[in-house]
Design a protein around this motif. Structure first.
Motif, PDB file in Angstrom:
ATOM      1  N   ALA A   1      58.005  26.630  32.705  1.00  0.00           N
ATOM      2  CA  ALA A   1      56.821  27.435  32.386  1.00  0.00           C
ATOM      3  C   ALA A   1      56.864  28.770  33.121  1.00  0.00           C
ATOM      4  O   ALA A   1      56.579  29.823  32.538  1.00  0.00           O
ATOM      5  CB  ALA A   1      55.559  26.658  32.738  1.00  0.00           C
ATOM      6  N   GLU A   2      57.255  28.754  34.389  1.00  0.00           N
ATOM      7  CA  GLU A   2      57.304  30.000  35.159  1.00  0.00           C
ATOM      8  C   GLU A   2      58.435  30.896  34.675  1.00  0.00           C
ATOM      9  O   GLU A   2      58.308  32.126  34.677  1.00  0.00           O
ATOM     10  CB  GLU A   2      57.465  29.671  36.634  1.00  0.00           C
ATOM     11  N   GLU A   3      59.523  30.279  34.220  1.00  0.00           N
ATOM     12  CA  GLU A   3      60.636  31.065  33.689  1.00  0.00           C
ATOM     13  C   GLU A   3      60.224  31.807  32.418  1.00  0.00           C
ATOM     14  O   GLU A   3      60.523  32.994  32.241  1.00  0.00           O
ATOM     15  CB  GLU A   3      61.828  30.150  33.401  1.00  0.00           C
ATOM     16  N   LEU A   4      59.518  31.100  31.529  1.00  0.00           N
ATOM     17  CA  LEU A   4      59.053  31.730  30.283  1.00  0.00           C
ATOM     18  C   LEU A   4      58.011  32.808  30.566  1.00  0.00           C
ATOM     19  O   LEU A   4      57.976  33.840  29.887  1.00  0.00           O
ATOM     20  CB  LEU A   4      58.460  30.662  29.351  1.00  0.00           C
ATOM     21  N   ALA A   5      57.163  32.574  31.568  1.00  0.00           N
ATOM     22  CA  ALA A   5      56.089  33.532  31.867  1.00  0.00           C
ATOM     23  C   ALA A   5      56.629  34.859  32.361  1.00  0.00           C
ATOM     24  O   ALA A   5      55.941  35.889  32.266  1.00  0.00           O
ATOM     25  CB  ALA A   5      55.130  32.929  32.898  1.00  0.00           C
ATOM     26  N   GLU A   6      57.839  34.900  32.860  1.00  0.00           N
ATOM     27  CA  GLU A   6      58.404  36.158  33.373  1.00  0.00           C
ATOM     28  C   GLU A   6      58.878  37.082  32.250  1.00  0.00           C
ATOM     29  O   GLU A   6      59.128  38.255  32.481  1.00  0.00           O
ATOM     30  CB  GLU A   6      59.579  35.860  34.301  1.00  0.00           C
TER      31      GLU A   6
ATOM     32  N   PRO B   1      57.376  38.349  29.207  1.00  0.00           N
ATOM     33  CA  PRO B   1      56.549  39.505  28.793  1.00  0.00           C
ATOM     34  C   PRO B   1      56.092  40.317  30.014  1.00  0.00           C
ATOM     35  O   PRO B   1      54.919  40.263  30.427  1.00  0.00           O
ATOM     36  CB  PRO B   1      55.374  38.832  28.067  1.00  0.00           C
ATOM     37  N   ARG B   2      56.976  41.122  30.553  1.00  0.00           N
ATOM     38  CA  ARG B   2      56.684  41.834  31.800  1.00  0.00           C
ATOM     39  C   ARG B   2      55.570  42.863  31.624  1.00  0.00           C
ATOM     40  O   ARG B   2      54.871  43.202  32.583  1.00  0.00           O
ATOM     41  CB  ARG B   2      57.956  42.520  32.313  1.00  0.00           C
ATOM     42  N   SER B   3      55.411  43.400  30.395  1.00  0.00           N
ATOM     43  CA  SER B   3      54.342  44.388  30.173  1.00  0.00           C
ATOM     44  C   SER B   3      52.966  43.752  30.345  1.00  0.00           C
ATOM     45  O   SER B   3      51.992  44.438  30.661  1.00  0.00           O
ATOM     46  CB  SER B   3      54.470  44.993  28.771  1.00  0.00           C
ATOM     47  N   LEU B   4      52.868  42.446  30.142  1.00  0.00           N
ATOM     48  CA  LEU B   4      51.590  41.756  30.280  1.00  0.00           C
ATOM     49  C   LEU B   4      51.357  41.273  31.705  1.00  0.00           C
ATOM     50  O   LEU B   4      50.219  41.215  32.177  1.00  0.00           O
ATOM     51  CB  LEU B   4      51.534  40.553  29.323  1.00  0.00           C
ATOM     52  N   THR B   5      52.424  40.905  32.373  1.00  0.00           N
ATOM     53  CA  THR B   5      52.273  40.331  33.708  1.00  0.00           C
ATOM     54  C   THR B   5      52.454  41.368  34.803  1.00  0.00           C
ATOM     55  O   THR B   5      52.317  41.050  35.992  1.00  0.00           O
ATOM     56  CB  THR B   5      53.307  39.211  33.915  1.00  0.00           C
ATOM     57  N   GLY B   6      52.761  42.617  34.426  1.00  0.00           N
ATOM     58  CA  GLY B   6      52.940  43.661  35.430  1.00  0.00           C
ATOM     59  C   GLY B   6      54.160  43.431  36.299  1.00  0.00           C
ATOM     60  O   GLY B   6      54.202  43.920  37.440  1.00  0.00           O
ATOM     61  N   GLY B   7      55.128  42.703  35.804  1.00  0.00           N
ATOM     62  CA  GLY B   7      56.347  42.454  36.569  1.00  0.00           C
ATOM     63  C   GLY B   7      56.192  41.380  37.619  1.00  0.00           C
ATOM     64  O   GLY B   7      57.083  41.196  38.453  1.00  0.00           O
ATOM     65  N   ALA B   8      55.065  40.676  37.578  1.00  0.00           N
ATOM     66  CA  ALA B   8      54.865  39.603  38.561  1.00  0.00           C
ATOM     67  C   ALA B   8      55.896  38.504  38.333  1.00  0.00           C
ATOM     68  O   ALA B   8      56.428  38.346  37.235  1.00  0.00           O
ATOM     69  CB  ALA B   8      53.454  39.038  38.426  1.00  0.00           C
TER      70      ALA B   8
ATOM     71  N   ARG C   1      57.313  34.433  38.638  1.00  0.00           N
ATOM     72  CA  ARG C   1      57.062  32.983  38.676  1.00  0.00           C
ATOM     73  C   ARG C   1      55.594  32.572  38.511  1.00  0.00           C
ATOM     74  O   ARG C   1      54.996  32.879  37.508  1.00  0.00           O
ATOM     75  CB  ARG C   1      57.646  32.431  39.991  1.00  0.00           C
ATOM     76  N   GLY C   2      55.047  31.934  39.509  1.00  0.00           N
ATOM     77  CA  GLY C   2      53.716  31.347  39.371  1.00  0.00           C
ATOM     78  C   GLY C   2      52.635  32.368  39.088  1.00  0.00           C
ATOM     79  O   GLY C   2      51.681  32.093  38.353  1.00  0.00           O
ATOM     80  N   VAL C   3      52.778  33.553  39.643  1.00  0.00           N
ATOM     81  CA  VAL C   3      51.772  34.603  39.414  1.00  0.00           C
ATOM     82  C   VAL C   3      51.778  35.017  37.940  1.00  0.00           C
ATOM     83  O   VAL C   3      50.738  35.207  37.318  1.00  0.00           O
ATOM     84  CB  VAL C   3      52.059  35.817  40.314  1.00  0.00           C
ATOM     85  N   ALA C   4      52.986  35.162  37.370  1.00  0.00           N
ATOM     86  CA  ALA C   4      53.095  35.545  35.957  1.00  0.00           C
ATOM     87  C   ALA C   4      52.501  34.466  35.055  1.00  0.00           C
ATOM     88  O   ALA C   4      51.794  34.768  34.082  1.00  0.00           O
ATOM     89  CB  ALA C   4      54.554  35.783  35.601  1.00  0.00           C
ATOM     90  N   ALA C   5      52.775  33.212  35.379  1.00  0.00           N
ATOM     91  CA  ALA C   5      52.227  32.117  34.564  1.00  0.00           C
ATOM     92  C   ALA C   5      50.711  32.102  34.636  1.00  0.00           C
ATOM     93  O   ALA C   5      50.026  31.930  33.615  1.00  0.00           O
ATOM     94  CB  ALA C   5      52.808  30.782  35.043  1.00  0.00           C
ATOM     95  N   SER C   6      50.164  32.281  35.827  1.00  0.00           N
ATOM     96  CA  SER C   6      48.702  32.318  35.973  1.00  0.00           C
ATOM     97  C   SER C   6      48.106  33.492  35.217  1.00  0.00           C
ATOM     98  O   SER C   6      47.026  33.385  34.615  1.00  0.00           O
ATOM     99  CB  SER C   6      48.333  32.412  37.457  1.00  0.00           C
ATOM    100  N   ARG C   7      48.816  34.642  35.218  1.00  0.00           N
ATOM    101  CA  ARG C   7      48.324  35.816  34.507  1.00  0.00           C
ATOM    102  C   ARG C   7      48.247  35.544  32.998  1.00  0.00           C
ATOM    103  O   ARG C   7      47.263  35.882  32.344  1.00  0.00           O
ATOM    104  CB  ARG C   7      49.241  37.009  34.795  1.00  0.00           C
ATOM    105  N   LEU C   8      49.301  34.923  32.445  1.00  0.00           N
ATOM    106  CA  LEU C   8      49.309  34.630  31.013  1.00  0.00           C
ATOM    107  C   LEU C   8      48.226  33.613  30.637  1.00  0.00           C
ATOM    108  O   LEU C   8      47.563  33.741  29.607  1.00  0.00           O
ATOM    109  CB  LEU C   8      50.686  34.111  30.578  1.00  0.00           C
TER     110      LEU C   8
END
Length: 226
Positions: free
Chosen positions: A192-197, A199-206, A208-215
């Motif tokens: 899940a954390e790998e997939l969340a990384e 779409p960097r435009s949505l997660t601001g380049g965050a 692992r876990g931060v990117a998943a939480s953002r999505l």
């Protein structure tokens, strides 16, 4: 193989996939409605015969109203006649919205043209020559007969703080984020954390876990949990 699926966008910007109904289910629905109409008229005739000449007038008027208003009233009120409901069909406008009285009356008043020259031969020819299986009444009223889709279960999106995406998302992008959030509970945390990384435009380049939480936060925002 015939492609009987049509994608339409509603005035609200929602894309729908409609499954067109062909001549066979529509003919079966028509046969069921014919039996229903005959049963109603038979009951009226039995009760009106005691009225002698006035009863004959009642029967003729009832036959006219049942023949022409029965399908239009059911389609304008519930989207389908009892026969169509039994076959899981519904009448919609070309843009996927429910039909109203004007469209229902137009498509059913033109059944006389579909009926000619012999028992709906004209309507059948029009349907098989049209990619949307439209008879003449459908062409005039801009309507479709499609299969009624079963009610969809709401997506199981994990609870989280709603987070606006920061820019307008296309329907495909919104769907991808909602699908990720719904499937995230069935994935391993690492996947899940790998997939969340991605779409960097949505997660601001965050990462692992931060990117998943953002999505998941964006998914909650899209679900209206503001």
């Amino acid at each position: 193989m015939l492609d009987t699926a049509r994608r339409v966008a509603t005035p609200e910007g929602i894309e729908l996939t409609l499954r067109l109904a062909g001549p066979v289910p529509r003919a079966l629905a028509w046969a069921i409605d014919l039996l229903v109409r005959a049963a109603i008229l038979g009951i009226i005739a039995l009760t009106a015969t005691a009225l002698r000449q006035f009863g004959t007038a009642v029967i003729l008027l009832s036959a006219f109203l049942i023949e022409w208003l029965y399908p239009a009233w059911f389609e304008a009120s519930w989207g389908a006649t009892p026969g169509k409901r039994a076959l899981g069909l519904i009448v919609l406008n070309d843009d996927g919205t429910p039909v109203r009285w004007s469209a229902a009356l137009t498509r059913n008043l033109l059944r006389a043209a579909d009926f000619l020259p012999a028992m709906y031969l004209g309507g059948f020819v029009a349907m098989v020559m049209n990619r949307d299986f439209k008879r003449l009444g459908d062409l005039a009223a801009n309507t479709l007969v499609v299969y009624r889709e079963e009610k969809l279960e709401p997506l199981a999106i994990p609870e989280g703080d709603p987070h606006p995406p920061g820019f307008a998302l296309t329907i495909a992008e919104q769907r991808a984020i909602l699908d990720f959030a719904a499937r995230s509970t069935g994935l391993t945390q690492e996947r899940a954390e790998e997939l969340a990384e991605i779409p960097r435009s949505l997660t601001g380049g965050a990462s692992r876990g931060v990117a998943a939480s953002r999505l998941i936060g964006i998914a909650n925002y899209l679900m209206g949990r503001q």
